[in-house]
Scaffold this active site. Structure first.
Site, PDB file in Angstrom:
ATOM      1  CG  ASP A  48     -17.870 -38.735 115.821  1.00  0.00           C
ATOM      2  OD1 ASP A  48     -17.355 -37.923 116.614  1.00  0.00           O
ATOM      3  OD2 ASP A  48     -18.978 -39.253 115.995  1.00  0.00           O
ATOM      4  CG  HIS A 254       3.342 -32.790  92.382  1.00  0.00           C
ATOM      5  ND1 HIS A 254       3.719 -31.746  93.175  1.00  0.00           N
ATOM      6  CD2 HIS A 254       4.452 -33.532  92.209  1.00  0.00           C
ATOM      7  CE1 HIS A 254       5.016 -31.848  93.464  1.00  0.00           C
ATOM      8  NE2 HIS A 254       5.477 -32.935  92.883  1.00  0.00           N
ATOM      9  CG  ASP A 271       6.355 -40.508  91.473  1.00  0.00           C
ATOM     10  OD1 ASP A 271       6.640 -41.251  92.436  1.00  0.00           O
ATOM     11  OD2 ASP A 271       6.870 -39.386  91.302  1.00  0.00           O
ATOM     12  CG  ASP A 282       9.866 -41.138  95.316  1.00  0.00           C
ATOM     13  OD1 ASP A 282       8.933 -41.362  94.529  1.00  0.00           O
ATOM     14  OD2 ASP A 282      10.375 -40.006  95.471  1.00  0.00           O
ATOM     15  CG  HIS A 365      11.389 -32.728  88.105  1.00  0.00           C
ATOM     16  ND1 HIS A 365      12.314 -33.717  88.293  1.00  0.00           N
ATOM     17  CD2 HIS A 365      10.524 -33.200  87.173  1.00  0.00           C
ATOM     18  CE1 HIS A 365      12.017 -34.752  87.527  1.00  0.00           C
ATOM     19  NE2 HIS A 365      10.942 -34.457  86.819  1.00  0.00           N
ATOM     20  CG  HIS A 369      13.566 -36.102  96.610  1.00  0.00           C
ATOM     21  ND1 HIS A 369      13.257 -37.142  97.471  1.00  0.00           N
ATOM     22  CD2 HIS A 369      12.818 -36.335  95.490  1.00  0.00           C
ATOM     23  CE1 HIS A 369      12.353 -37.921  96.907  1.00  0.00           C
ATOM     24  NE2 HIS A 369      12.077 -37.478  95.692  1.00  0.00           N
ATOM     25  CG  HIS A 376      10.145 -34.622  98.937  1.00  0.00           C
ATOM     26  ND1 HIS A 376       9.326 -33.695  98.386  1.00  0.00           N
ATOM     27  CD2 HIS A 376      10.265 -35.591  97.978  1.00  0.00           C
ATOM     28  CE1 HIS A 376       8.970 -34.065  97.165  1.00  0.00           C
ATOM     29  NE2 HIS A 376       9.517 -35.220  96.899  1.00  0.00           N
ATOM     30  CD  GLU A 408      12.412 -37.680  91.633  1.00  0.00           C
ATOM     31  OE1 GLU A 408      11.302 -37.586  91.091  1.00  0.00           O
ATOM     32  OE2 GLU A 408      12.582 -37.620  92.861  1.00  0.00           O
ATOM     33  CE1 TYR A 412       7.490 -35.613  83.733  1.00  0.00           C
ATOM     34  CE2 TYR A 412       9.364 -34.107  83.807  1.00  0.00           C
ATOM     35  CZ  TYR A 412       8.698 -35.213  84.295  1.00  0.00           C
ATOM     36  OH  TYR A 412       9.242 -35.917  85.349  1.00  0.00           O
ATOM     37  NE  ARG A 429       8.552 -38.364  88.372  1.00  0.00           N
ATOM     38  CZ  ARG A 429       7.413 -37.774  88.064  1.00  0.00           C
ATOM     39  NH1 ARG A 429       7.358 -36.878  87.099  1.00  0.00           N
ATOM     40  NH2 ARG A 429       6.292 -38.081  88.701  1.00  0.00           N
ATOM     41  CD  GLU A 431      11.160 -40.911  92.217  1.00  0.00           C
ATOM     42  OE1 GLU A 431       9.954 -40.968  91.891  1.00  0.00           O
ATOM     43  OE2 GLU A 431      11.599 -40.148  93.096  1.00  0.00           O
TER      44      GLU A 431
HETATM   45  N1  GLY Z   1       6.981 -38.866  94.536  1.00  0.00           N
HETATM   46  C1  GLY Z   1       7.499 -37.624  94.867  1.00  0.00           C
HETATM   47  C2  GLY Z   1       8.764 -37.382  94.196  1.00  0.00           C
HETATM   48  O1  GLY Z   1       9.122 -38.109  93.292  1.00  0.00           O
HETATM   49  O2  GLY Z   1       9.486 -36.497  94.552  1.00  0.00           O
HETATM   50 MN    MN Z   2      11.048 -38.550  94.168  1.00  0.00          MN
HETATM   51 MN    MN Z   3       8.413 -40.103  92.990  1.00  0.00          MN
END
Ligand code: GLY
Ligand code: MN
Ligand code: MN
Length: 464
Positions: A48, A254, A271, A282, A365, A369, A376, A408, A412, A429, A431
């Site tokens: 529900d 993540h 983040d 973001d 990474h 993006h 994304h 970003e 780490y 990070r 960003e």
């Molecule tokens: N928050 C997702 C990224 O930074 O790609």
């Molecule tokens: Mn991002």
């Molecule tokens: Mn992010």
């Protein structure tokens, strides 16, 4: 379900109409046919209870309509006087509206959203065979939805069943999304204006979280400060799962906000950002729980910040999508050598670090993006053709004004024998969201401090 008239941005009827016309023109140039774009399905969470409904980004891009159970049909083979843009949506229903809220119904939706025609969603199965009969092609998101694939089969079967009356079923199906992806990749002023507002709300949320943080707080308590601001300022939802990572958790890329305590001496990496009227922001910031960076934290922070500045500099028209990443990698690699995170005697110079990818254990990474309706966002990262590189890949996309992307970089540092202990468990990070302009880029998210001194000053104010 809100009526879109209650969104922070008014319905930009002409903008959505112009987008549909661009798609129709592109389809006519391919010989015509019928395009089908459905919104997202409602998904049950548990008995529900549904997950909060969120429209499909492509559908919303072409309609601005945010009710569930809706389909847009674009008829690029329409004869003069025939409807080219047809919306199928839920009918008015006094009883359901008592439980679930306002519905436009086809007639009001047609007028409010500037469509040629609108029909009840229940009529889709009956209307589609008629709409696609004798058309050369179908254009839809091929192979993305089992349900849509099954519906298309049924509609085609219904047309074929009438074969003896002389009607023909479309002879080909083409993937529609590449046309829409190209359009979505370059943002118009209407989109950029909403993205600025989303960015501004997210920046305010980060400021609030920084001010509220004290050693001893749990990650979820800090997350609550972010969520409060998103909703307080009218954003509909977070644009993605909020990351609030204290101490070593910042090295988990993540990591979702959890129960961990931010202790004196820890960095907190946030983040998190909101979605406003269908557009994402973001932002990542990393700051000390106590309000003061330790010397080791500050050293690495300033390396990441310098890498971001280099990447921002490289975010401009006429360079490739990869240029900011390469600029960041160079500064990060030099910083890893200068700080001794990488041992110079073993790693060689910055060119060796880059060539050997010796930075990869600390930076795994990419530097950005696309961002837009989806965090994304849609859009190819490589050109459609051109000379292949050594790995056999097509050239990276050239940046042009109106493209929006994140910048970003991060570092780490997990505990490792050959890494000085003072850097262990530091994850950083930084960003921001950028829109490419005529001669550089505009950063949308700088209403939250990014310099270490400015972060410390903001946190000092709130500790006084
Ligand atoms: N928050 C997702 C990224 O930074 O790609
Ligand atoms: Mn991002
Ligand atoms: Mn992010």
């Amino acid at each position: 379900m809100n009526s879109p008239t209650e969104l922070a941005s008014p319905i930009a009827v002409d903008i959505y109409r112009t987008r549909r016309e661009r798609v129709l023109a592109a389809l006519r140039a391919r010989g015509g046919g019928v395009a089908i774009v459905q919104t997202a399905p409602e998904v049950m969470r548990n008995r529900d209870t549904d997950y909060p409904f969120r429209h499909d980004s492509y559908f919303y891009y072409l309609t601005g309509f945010n009710e569930p159970e809706a389909t847009l049909v674009l008829n690029a083979s329409a004869k003069p006087g025939e409807a080219a843009s047809i919306l199928f949506c839920r009918e008015k229903n006094a009883e359901r509206e008592t439980w679930e809220g306002f519905r436009f119904g086809p007639e009001a939706a047609r007028d409010a959203f500037g469509l040629d025609a609108a029909l009840p969603i229940g009529a889709l199965g009956e209307e589609m065979p008629r709409l696609i009969a004798d058309k050369p092609a179908l254009h839809y998101a091929l192979g993305t939805s089992a349900e849509l694939d099954a519906q298309v089969r049924e509609w085609l079967a219904a047309v074929r069943a009438q074969g003896r009356t002389g009607v023909r079923a479309p002879a080909k199906a083409e993937h529609l999304l590449p046309i829409l992806d190209e359009m979505r990749l370059v943002k118009d002023e209407h989109e950029i204006a909403i993205m600025r507002r989303a960015a501004s709300i997210s920046a305010e949320a980060h400021r609030r979280a920084m001010r509220a943080t004290r050693p001893g707080m749990r990650e979820y308590e800090i997350e609550a400060e972010l969520l409060y601001t998103f909703r307080r300022q009218g954003a509909q939802a977070p644009a993605y799962g909020s990351i609030v990572a204290a101490g070593a958790n910042a090295c988990v890329l993540h990591y979702p906000a959890g129960n961990a305590i931010a202790r004196e001496g820890d960095l907190v990496l946030i983040d998190a950002a909101c979605e406003l009227d269908g557009y994402a922001s973001d932002i990542t910031r990393t700051y000390p729980a106590s309000g003061r960076f330790t010397p080791a934290q500050r050293e690495l922070y300033d390396v990441v910040l310098a890498a971001q500045a280099a990447a921002v500099d490289a975010t401009r028209p006429g360079v490739t999508f990869d240029a900011p990443h390469q600029a960041a990698l160079k500064v990060l690699s030099q910083g890893l050598l200068d700080t001794g995170v990488l041992d110079k005697s073993k790693s060689g110079g910055v060119d060796d670090v880059l060539a050997q990818r010796a930075y990869a254990p600390f930076y795994m990474h990419r530097t950005g993006h696309w961002i837009g309706m989806d965090v994304h966002d849609a859009g190819e990262y490589r050109e459609a053709d051109g000379p292949l590189d050594e790995q056999g890949a097509l050239p990276w996309r050239m940046l042009v004004p109106g493209m929006a992307l994140t910048v970003e970089p991060g570092l780490y540092v997990r505990p490792a024998e050959n890494v000085p202990e003072k850097y262990w468990n530091i994850g950083i990070r930084i960003e921001d969201d950028a829109v490419v302009t005529q001669n550089g880029c505009e950063l949308l998210t700088r209403e939250v401090p990014v310099l270490a001194d400015e972060i410390e000053a903001l946190m000092r104010e709130s500790n006084d």
